[in-house]
Design a protein around this motif. Sequence first.
Motif, mmCIF file in Angstrom:
data_model
loop_
_atom_site.group_PDB
_atom_site.id
_atom_site.type_symbol
_atom_site.label_atom_id
_atom_site.label_comp_id
_atom_site.label_asym_id
_atom_site.label_seq_id
_atom_site.Cartn_x
_atom_site.Cartn_y
_atom_site.Cartn_z
ATOM 1 N N GLY A 173 0.785 -1.221 0.000
ATOM 2 C CA GLY A 173 0.000 0.000 0.000
ATOM 3 C C GLY A 173 0.816 1.269 0.000
ATOM 4 N N ALA A 174 2.142 1.182 0.170
ATOM 5 C CA ALA A 174 2.959 2.394 0.196
ATOM 6 C C ALA A 174 2.829 3.220 -1.094
ATOM 7 C CB ALA A 174 4.419 2.044 0.470
ATOM 8 N N PRO A 175 2.787 2.596 -2.281
ATOM 9 C CA PRO A 175 2.621 3.401 -3.500
ATOM 10 C C PRO A 175 1.276 4.129 -3.566
ATOM 11 C CG PRO A 175 3.521 1.257 -4.024
ATOM 12 C CD PRO A 175 3.066 1.189 -2.609
ATOM 13 N N VAL A 176 0.252 3.569 -2.927
ATOM 14 C CA VAL A 176 -1.047 4.250 -2.891
ATOM 15 C C VAL A 176 -0.920 5.543 -2.096
ATOM 16 C CG1 VAL A 176 -3.450 4.098 -2.131
ATOM 17 C CG2 VAL A 176 -2.325 2.094 -3.114
ATOM 18 N N VAL A 177 -0.203 5.468 -0.972
ATOM 19 C CA VAL A 177 0.053 6.669 -0.173
ATOM 20 C C VAL A 177 0.838 7.676 -1.002
ATOM 21 C CG1 VAL A 177 1.228 7.581 1.873
ATOM 22 C CG2 VAL A 177 -0.002 5.401 2.007
ATOM 23 N N GLY A 178 1.873 7.192 -1.679
ATOM 24 C CA GLY A 178 2.670 8.086 -2.502
ATOM 25 C C GLY A 178 1.858 8.730 -3.615
#
Length: 313
Positions: free
Chosen positions: A109-114
């Motif tokens: 999910g880190a890329p979604v945050v980014g």
Amino acid sequence: MEKLRNLINITDLSTQEIEELIQVADDIVARPEHYQDICQHKKLATLFFEPSTRTRLSFEAAMLELGGSVLGFSSANSSSAAKGESVSDTIQTVGNYVDIIAMRHPKEGAPVVGASRTSVPIINAGDGGHFHPTQTLTDLLTIHRKKGRFDHLTIGLCGDLKFGRTVHSLIEAMTRYDSVEFVLISPNELQIPNYLKHLMDEAQVKWSETTDLETALPALDILYMTRVQKERFFNEADYIRLKDSYILDLDKLRHAQEELVIMHPLPRVNEIATEVDDDPRACYFFQALCGKHIRMALILFLLGITTGGTQNV
């Protein structure tokens, strides 16, 4: 102003867009000189919070061969993440310096945050055990070049199907095509997550599970091998017990089709014996080359750059 496009999951792209990307990738091979300056004065950031060889270097090679430039880091320890900076802050900052970002992170999910904070297109280059959409584009280009189609294929997925993000993304992509069947080959402890079983059921895709690679081999058009990923295990004893569950060698391949396509996202450990490398069915190093071509096409697509040739992104 056009809406900013990101690539977080393979389903962010329609099947028509995937076909167009494949056309451009093939045109890049046919007419490399046409693309050598097309991204001049454009910059790509490769933000790799997790180690990578093929994905990071193929992104960098892709941008350089398009005439652009690259900056970034290859591990979290060489970035301000080591000081406690959040993903959101890193992305907002780097977006001031570049035109497009490729990001790998160990947390799902880190890329979604980014992507929620970015001012430039962001590409998910792998997030934990979740998704790896550009590897899936690589896989699709490989399948298309070797088989000429995406439908009417029986695909064996072998190894770590629980944590293998490349497998998860490939299933999401291939369920959109007709008459695709999956054979899921894994130890019981590393079976595919239930949500993907539900996805295949909803798409009315045939699938079966087995622990026996040799029995499954004769029916397969494609065999997608994966390594058992030590970095995803909390218990080293479990990893040691499972790491050699499947080892593909020439003896096992005696029962496989002559037109079988053997794929692997790499890196491999010992799940494919090196003696297989010279077998004409082994396509994993060709697959790595396809990764550069499709990432070149993807960069053009997300930057909104038309090729000006017979194919447009």
